[in-house]
Design a protein around this motif. Structure first.
Motif, mmCIF file in Angstrom:
data_model
loop_
_atom_site.group_PDB
_atom_site.id
_atom_site.type_symbol
_atom_site.label_atom_id
_atom_site.label_comp_id
_atom_site.label_asym_id
_atom_site.label_seq_id
_atom_site.Cartn_x
_atom_site.Cartn_y
_atom_site.Cartn_z
ATOM 1 N N UNK A 17 0.569 -1.302 -0.023
ATOM 2 C CA UNK A 17 0.003 0.122 0.016
ATOM 3 C C UNK A 17 0.766 1.116 0.032
ATOM 4 N N UNK A 18 0.573 2.055 -0.884
ATOM 5 C CA UNK A 18 1.248 3.443 -0.900
ATOM 6 C C UNK A 18 0.317 4.370 -0.553
ATOM 7 N N UNK A 19 0.841 5.270 0.619
ATOM 8 C CA UNK A 19 -0.294 6.474 1.085
ATOM 9 C C UNK A 19 -0.040 7.691 0.609
ATOM 10 N N UNK A 76 -10.394 9.157 -2.618
ATOM 11 C CA UNK A 76 -11.886 9.357 -2.260
ATOM 12 C C UNK A 76 -12.509 10.281 -3.486
ATOM 13 N N UNK A 77 -13.643 10.697 -3.443
ATOM 14 C CA UNK A 77 -14.539 11.500 -4.324
ATOM 15 C C UNK A 77 -14.713 10.529 -5.724
ATOM 16 N N UNK A 78 -14.395 9.083 -5.751
ATOM 17 C CA UNK A 78 -14.538 8.240 -6.660
ATOM 18 C C UNK A 78 -15.713 7.359 -6.362
ATOM 19 N N UNK A 81 -2.434 2.320 -4.413
ATOM 20 C CA UNK A 81 -1.825 3.698 -4.209
ATOM 21 C C UNK A 81 -3.074 4.585 -3.839
ATOM 22 N N UNK A 82 -3.106 5.413 -3.015
ATOM 23 C CA UNK A 82 -4.110 6.303 -2.671
ATOM 24 C C UNK A 82 -4.101 6.955 -1.456
ATOM 25 N N UNK A 83 -5.316 7.532 -0.990
ATOM 26 C CA UNK A 83 -5.669 8.570 -0.159
ATOM 27 C C UNK A 83 -5.993 7.693 1.120
ATOM 28 N N UNK A 84 -5.728 8.178 2.227
ATOM 29 C CA UNK A 84 -5.772 7.370 3.654
ATOM 30 C C UNK A 84 -7.314 7.093 3.734
ATOM 31 N N UNK A 85 -8.103 8.020 3.868
ATOM 32 C CA UNK A 85 -9.615 7.945 4.183
ATOM 33 C C UNK A 85 -10.155 6.772 3.465
ATOM 34 N N UNK A 86 -10.255 6.774 2.233
ATOM 35 C CA UNK A 86 -10.929 5.817 1.433
ATOM 36 C C UNK A 86 -10.122 4.459 1.419
ATOM 37 N N UNK A 87 -8.915 4.332 1.703
ATOM 38 C CA UNK A 87 -8.085 2.953 1.936
ATOM 39 C C UNK A 87 -8.684 2.472 3.151
#
Ligand code: AMP
Length: 407
Positions: A75-77, A109-111, A129-135
């Protein structure tokens, strides 16, 4: 310092893949972090954008991921959607060039979350790869299998571990197995980030970064705003106004390079189109002529200008802005060699102003807005224009004032 990627005992496909991307010599952060990262050490790396930090963690991930398993392994944040997309682009590029079938998915997020859930199920990406909240949300929904994650990377950790966001980041880490590896990269590592990081890691290896390259203070940075369709005309007027002794005009696309050159030569400028299509001999001749002043202006892309080191360039023009942030630094650095002064001028649309703002922040420089008026390059006073301007420019001026673009 390692002089080649082969010295790092990497899977040879990765080395070949990097070569295809023109990447043959590891940067400082890559030299220090790749081997320990492959050995599963926890790492805290200080590295600015442009230091090669993304590949410093992606190369070991590519080396370690077991591609025979359709299983989420890394996971890449990243703090922004933009950065997440850029990282995923680098993964896809290296997977394609190296033939190492690492799969990835950006989760931001937002998707639509249901689409993301479907893709996670279909692709079973090796790297997320992504943003913390959604992950975290998807881990809690058991759509991301935290127990198979072997490595977590936190990019721009100053941001993701700052007190406001640290909790979500820590919660993600807590869902993974205890023996997972954690790598943290940040442009500058603040004492509090270091403390938080240490609570999450086992004897981390701390890699101090190099100093960020300073942009040459002898370069003046400017920009002119126009509509996209008026870019060429603006450039033409600009050339008449500033009368460069020697200049490079940066254009991103080969066909546009040719078109720009033909149009400028029609207006009797001594230009040469440095496209990727010209032969080695012609390229050599063109550089010679540029050096001795027979050609005054080279129209080139970043790729075709690579390795070009010519003294006496007074101006750099950006008819297209570079595709990568750091490339601006390389482009502008073509002027003001030695003690000389030089000017770097961007021809931008309103939409691109946010990129200029980024350059200001990233390179700690000030861009002056200019306008060509009556054949002279002048400072441009936005607020005076509001009343009489058309609606698009009006909204631009308002936006511009609100954005506190000026420091
Ligand atoms: P980053 O610091 O990860 O944002 O990387 C900035 C840019 O440098 C990216 O476009 C990379 O493709 C490029 N890059 C990374 N490592 C190297 C290298 N060893 N040699 C040349 N370019 C590199």
């Amino acid at each position: 310092m390692n002089n080649s990627f082969s010295d790092l005992n990497l899977n040879s496909n990765i080395v070949e893949g990097l070569k295809k991307q023109g990447i043959t010599v590891p940067t400082a952060i890559q030299s220090s972090s790749i081997i320990p990262a492959i050995e599963n050490k926890d790492i805290i790396g200080e590295a600015f954008t442009g230091s090669g930090k993304t590949l410093a963690y992606l190369i070991p991930l590519f080396h370690k991921i077991d591609t025979t398993k359709r299983e989420m392994q890394g996971i890449i944040l990243a703090p922004t959607h933009e950065l997440a997309i850029q990282i995923e682009d680098q993964i896809k590029l290296l997977a394609q060039n190296s033939d190492v079938p690492v799969t990835s998915l950006s989760i931001i997020g937002d998707v639509n979350i249901n689409n993301q859930i479907k893709k996670l199920k279909d692709i079973k990406p090796h790297i997320i790869v992504g943003s913390t909240g959604r992950i975290l949300d998807l881990i809690q929904k058991k759509k991301i299998t935290a127990h198979t994650i072997k490595t977590i990377v936190i990019d721009e950790a100053d941001n993701l571990l700052d007190p406001k966001r640290a909790l979500v980041t820590k919660n993600i880490i807590k869902t993974t197995m205890r023996d997972r590896q954690l790598m943290i990269f940040s442009a500058s590592i603040k004492a509090e980030t270091l403390e938080t990081a240490k609570t999450l890691m086992k004897e981390p290896l701390i890699i101090k970064g190099e100093d960020k390259p300073q942009i040459n203070p002898n370069i003046e940075h400017m920009f002119i705003v126009c509509e996209r369709r008026d870019k060429f005309e603006t450039l033409r007027k600009l050339l008449v106004a500033v009368k460069p002794e020697k200049a490079i005009i940066f254009v991103n696309d080969n066909d546009d390079i040719e078109l720009t050159t033909v149009k400028l030569n029609y207006h009797s400028k001594d230009c040469f189109a440095m496209t990727g299509k010209i032969s080695k001999e012609d390229r050599k001749l063109a550089i010679e002529s540029f050096k001795n002043g027979k050609i005054k202006i080279l129209v080139s892309s970043d790729v075709t200008a690579r390795g070009l080191d010519v003294e006496g360039i007074t101006h750099v023009f950006h008819l297209d802005l570079p595709l990568k942030l750091n490339e601006y630094l390389h482009r502008a650095g073509r002027t003001a060699r030695g003690d000389a002064h030089g000017t770097s001028i961007c021809v931008t649309t309103i939409k691109q102003l946010s990129i200029i703002k980024k350059y200001e922040r990233e390179f700690n420089v000030e861009f002056k807005q200019k306008k060509v008026f009556g054949g002279i390059l002048e400072d441009y006073n936005y607020s005076l224009e509001v009343k009489n301007d058309n609606s698009e420019n009006k909204s631009y001026n308002n936006k511009f004032n609100k954005s506190k673009f000026h420091k």
